[in-house]
Each structure stands twice: as structure tokens, then as C-alpha cells.
Enzyme design. Structure first.
Site, PDB file in Angstrom:
ATOM      1  N   LYS A  61      -3.914 -14.874 -14.923  1.00 45.88           N
ATOM      2  CA  LYS A  61      -5.279 -15.107 -14.448  1.00 45.88           C
ATOM      3  C   LYS A  61      -6.198 -13.949 -14.788  1.00 45.88           C
ATOM      4  CE  LYS A  61      -4.976 -12.992  -9.890  1.00 45.88           C
ATOM      5  NZ  LYS A  61      -6.159 -12.505  -9.224  1.00 45.88           N
ATOM      6  N   LYS A 120       0.828  -1.217   0.000  1.00 42.67           N
ATOM      7  CA  LYS A 120       0.000   0.000   0.000  1.00 42.67           C
ATOM      8  C   LYS A 120       0.861   1.264   0.000  1.00 42.67           C
ATOM      9  CE  LYS A 120      -4.312  -1.235  -0.110  1.00 42.67           C
ATOM     10  NZ  LYS A 120      -5.281  -0.771  -1.085  1.00 42.67           N
ATOM     11  N   LYS A 150      -9.286  -8.140 -11.637  1.00 49.24           N
ATOM     12  CA  LYS A 150      -9.655  -6.736 -11.779  1.00 49.24           C
ATOM     13  C   LYS A 150      -8.452  -5.907 -12.169  1.00 49.24           C
ATOM     14  CE  LYS A 150     -11.862  -6.368  -7.994  1.00 49.24           C
ATOM     15  NZ  LYS A 150     -12.711  -7.471  -7.701  1.00 49.24           N
TER      16      LYS A 150
HETATM   17  P1  ADP Z   1      -9.127  -9.462  -8.418  1.00 47.81           P
HETATM   18  O1  ADP Z   1      -8.039 -10.373  -8.831  1.00 47.81           O
HETATM   19  O2  ADP Z   1     -10.117  -9.232  -9.488  1.00 47.81           O
HETATM   20  O3  ADP Z   1      -8.638  -8.209  -7.738  1.00 47.81           O
HETATM   21  P2  ADP Z   1      -9.791 -10.276  -5.820  1.00 47.81           P
HETATM   22  O4  ADP Z   1      -8.358 -10.404  -5.472  1.00 47.81           O
HETATM   23  O5  ADP Z   1     -10.621  -9.210  -5.220  1.00 47.81           O
HETATM   24  O6  ADP Z   1      -9.961 -10.240  -7.388  1.00 47.81           O
HETATM   25  O7  ADP Z   1     -10.471 -11.696  -5.598  1.00 47.81           O
HETATM   26  C1  ADP Z   1     -11.248 -12.094  -4.534  1.00 47.81           C
HETATM   27  C2  ADP Z   1     -11.253 -13.616  -4.542  1.00 47.81           C
HETATM   28  O8  ADP Z   1     -11.710 -14.090  -5.808  1.00 47.81           O
HETATM   29  C3  ADP Z   1      -9.860 -14.215  -4.407  1.00 47.81           C
HETATM   30  O9  ADP Z   1      -9.536 -14.441  -3.062  1.00 47.81           O
HETATM   31  C4  ADP Z   1      -9.973 -15.536  -5.138  1.00 47.81           C
HETATM   32  O10 ADP Z   1     -10.520 -16.515  -4.303  1.00 47.81           O
HETATM   33  C5  ADP Z   1     -10.985 -15.253  -6.216  1.00 47.81           C
HETATM   34  N1  ADP Z   1     -10.377 -15.009  -7.521  1.00 47.81           N
HETATM   35  C6  ADP Z   1     -10.092 -13.818  -8.102  1.00 47.81           C
HETATM   36  N2  ADP Z   1      -9.595 -13.983  -9.349  1.00 47.81           N
HETATM   37  C7  ADP Z   1      -9.588 -15.321  -9.577  1.00 47.81           C
HETATM   38  C8  ADP Z   1      -9.210 -16.130 -10.682  1.00 47.81           C
HETATM   39  N3  ADP Z   1      -8.763 -15.628 -11.814  1.00 47.81           N
HETATM   40  N4  ADP Z   1      -9.335 -17.480 -10.568  1.00 47.81           N
HETATM   41  C9  ADP Z   1      -9.808 -18.017  -9.426  1.00 47.81           C
HETATM   42  N5  ADP Z   1     -10.183 -17.325  -8.352  1.00 47.81           N
HETATM   43  C10 ADP Z   1     -10.073 -15.987  -8.414  1.00 47.81           C
END
Ligand code: ADP
Ligand code: TRP
Length: 329
Positions: A194, A111, A197
Site C-alpha cells: 500500500k 513502540k 508514509k
Molecule cells: P501512513 O500509512 O501513511 O502512516 P496512517 O497510518 O497515518 O498513514 O493513516 C491514517 C489513515 O489513512 C488510516 O487509518 C487509513 O484509514 C488511511 N490510509 C493510509 N494509507 C492508506 C492507503 N494506502 N489506502 C487506504 N487508506 C489508507
């Protein structure tokens, strides 16, 4: 029966990665455990959202989780800031959290790099608030992604320290929980990596069909298989991964066969994948819109969640106060 708890970031919409990686499992787990799911809207203040954005994001997140299948009659679904007991426990725990250890936390160091103009004390004590979130319901299991494992370790450390300091066995040690065999990592459509966001490659549950078609048709592919049964490059394997998640076994088999005998046309595969994504997301998108516009229903859901959460939280805080030495005369 285990108590399972997870905090939900109140930023952004759900994409297929979130759904298949987390939310789908929550939906299943809610029937097998005592589940607490909450929108982490105190944590959200660390990035200084405007009042309008804060409110809008909470409404969106709640609507999407409900639309995806969380049942407020089965799980306890609440908004963190509706449970003031959490902030009291946070205050109490802060007295036994040391600045040095908080400064060494990876999420804090991240952060500092990301928002050097706003290194507030809330960011520093983020793991303490997370600990309060968890131990206020004495959770056994906390489903978290890799990036949150250290914070969970800190939560165990603070819980253990409290027990030790007062010579009690009051708090349980919350364990990280991953979904074992069901663990999926949904790829993006940009060839590698993967879906996420921050990766900017999300296909969202709330996306309109036209947006989904556009995103899927832009997916990276390769020059095509040069000989029968050749191994797949990563971009193609990723497309098949999504097809496996979303299409019927017949469809998957059809494209596997045409890949293996070199007749595959990636354009056809993408068209099919786009339609199958749309078939999957359409009912969810419609539910999201319905719920989002139904203030009366939302009010009812969060009120019920807050009541259930406060029942358990107030008991913990009452007992913790006694243990610490705040006793009635
Ligand atoms: P982002 O990657 O979009 O920022 P987050 O980190 O907020 O998503 O994700 C919240 C939860 O969603 C993670 O703890 C994980 O369990 C799941 N998650 C996010 N992206 C994936 C992905 N590509 N494949 C599987 N699970 C995912
Ligand atoms: N920090 C978590 C995240 O960014 C959200 C969260 C807050 C949480 N409190 C929690 C997760 C308690 C699990 C348990 O994703």
C-alpha cells in the site's frame, strides 16, 4: 444521528492513501453525523518533538484537512491540547487502567521496539488518553485503521469498567467504524503493497507537479502483456487502480483496451496518470498553501472548534466528577 469521532496523527502530510482511505469519507460523513475531528497533539508528545516541530506539524495538519474539505462550520474540528478537560478525564481513567493490560498492548510493544531509548509513561497510557478522547464526547463510532482496533477495544474496556465500578450506564461503547463498501486500499507505485508514509512511497496532496511526475514515471511495471486479455501482474493492476480513482472513465477504458489488445505503452499510461493526479491535487495544494498562510483564518477555526468541543467535554467531566464522588459541599 450518530456521534463520530476521529483523532488525527499530527505527523506528516496527507498522501493519496490517506485521502481516499479516510479523509474523503470524513468529508462526506460530516454532513450525515455529529462529527468531532481533532489533532492528537498530546499523543504527539510521546515522541518528544521540538516545540517548533510540534507547532509546525499541527498547523500543517489542520491546513491540509481544511483544504481537503472538512468544514469547521459543520464538523467540530479542534486541537486536543485546546481542550484541557481531556487531560482531566485521562487522569481519572488512569486510576482504573492496569499496568499489566497496558503493557500487553500491541502499539506499546511496537513502540518499545521502535524507540527503546524513550519508553515513557505516556506511551504506556496511550490507550487511556485515546479512551478519554473518545468517551468525552460519548462517541458512537470511531473510524480507525486496523492498527488502532486494539486501542479502541481498550477504550471500550475502560468505559465499561467505569460504568460497572460506579453502577451507572453513563458511557456508551464506542464502535470501530470502517467505511464498508467504500473501503479502499490505495496501492503504492513500487509494485506491491500500500501507499504509506512509513513505506516511503507517498504521493502527497502538497506535492508540486514536478515531484508528482517524477514519482509516477518511476512506477514499477512489467514486460507488457504477451497475449490478448492476459491477467495483470500486481504492479500493472496497481497502476490501473490509481487510474480508476483519478482518471475519467474514457481514459481508463482506453488503457484497458490497449492492455487487452497488447498495444499498451506503459510510458503513455504513466504520463496520463501523472497529469490526472496533478489535475486532482492542484486545487487542494493551492488551498493548503492559502490556508497555511492565513493565520487569522486558522485562529478563527481552532477557536471555534475549541469552544464547541469544550462545551461537550466540560459537561462530561462535570458529570463524571459527580459520579466518582467529587461533589460540592
Ligand atoms: P501512513 O500509512 O501513511 O502512516 P496512517 O497510518 O497515518 O498513514 O493513516 C491514517 C489513515 O489513512 C488510516 O487509518 C487509513 O484509514 C488511511 N490510509 C493510509 N494509507 C492508506 C492507503 N494506502 N489506502 C487506504 N487508506 C489508507
Ligand atoms: N491513535 C490514533 C492514531 O495513531 C490517533 C488517535 C488519538 C485517535 N486519539 C484518538 C483515533 C481517538 C481515534 C480516536 O492514528
Amino acid at each position: 444521528m450518530d456521534t463520530v469521532l476521529s483523532g488525527i496523527r499530527s505527523t506528516g502530510n496527507l498522501h493519496l492513501g490517506n485521502y481516499f482511505g479516510a479523509v474523503k469519507n470524513f468529508v462526506k460523513m460530516q454532513h450525515e453525523n455529529r462529527c468531532y475531528f481533532f489533532v492528537a497533539d498530546y499523543h504527539a508528545l510521546t515522541t518528544h518533538p521540538t516545540p517548533e516541530n510540534l507547532h509546525k506539524n499541527i498547523r500543517t495538519v489542520i491546513s491540509e484537512y481544511l483544504a481537503a474539505g472538512l468544514d469547521p462550520e459543520v464538523a467540530t474540528l479542534y486541537i486536543q491540547s485546546d481542550v484541557p478537560e481531556i487531560s482531566e478525564l485521562y487522569l481519572l481513567l488512569n486510576m482504573n487502567a492496569y499496568v499489566g493490560e497496558l503493557e500487553r498492548t500491541t502499539t506499546f510493544k511496537d513502540k518499545i521496539r521502535k524507540q527503546p531509548e524513550n519508553i515513557n509513561a505516556g506511551l504506556l497510557t496511550y490507550p487511556v488518553l485515546m479512551c478519554a478522547d473518545i468517551i468525552i464526547h460519548n462517541a458512537d463510532k470511531v473510524p480507525v485503521g486496523k492498527d488502532q482496533e486494539q486501542n479502541l477495544e481498550m477504550a471500550r474496556k475502560f468505559a465499561r469498567r467505569f460504568n460497572h465500578m460506579y453502577g451507572v450506564e453513563y458511557f456508551k461503547m464506542p464502535e470501530p467504524y470502517n467505511f464498508g463498501e467504500e473501503l479502499v486500499k490505495v496501492p503504492g507505485l513500487d509494485g506491491t503493497g500500500k501507499m504509506g508514509k512509513s513505506e516511503g512511497n507517498g504521493i502527497y496532496l502538497s506535492d508540486e507537479p514536478s515531484a508528482i511526475r517524477k514519482k509516477v514515471m518511476r512506477a514499477v511495471t512489467d514486460a507488457g502483456p504477451q497475449e490478448p486479455n492476459s491477467p495483470m501482474t500486481e504492479p500493472i493492476a496497481n497502476l490501473f487502480y490509481l487510474l480508476d480513482l483519478l482518471s475519467t472513465p474514457d481514459t481508463v477504458q482506453h488503457f484497458r483496451d490497449s492492455y487487452n489488445n497488447c498495444t499498451i505503452r506503459y510510458g503513455d499510461l504513466k504520463k496520463q496518470l501523472a497529469e490526472d493526479v496533478i489535475t486532482f491535487t492542484t486545487p487542494i495544494r493551492e488551498r493548503i498553501n492559502d490556508i497555511h498562510n492565513d493565520s487569522e483564518y486558522l485562529r478563527k477555526v481552532v477557536k471555534m472548534g475549541a469552544e464547541k468541543a469544550r462545551e461537550s467535554a466540560s459537561k462530561t467531566v462535570r458529570e463524571v466528577r459527580e459520579i466518582i464522588g467529587y461533589k460540592p459541599f
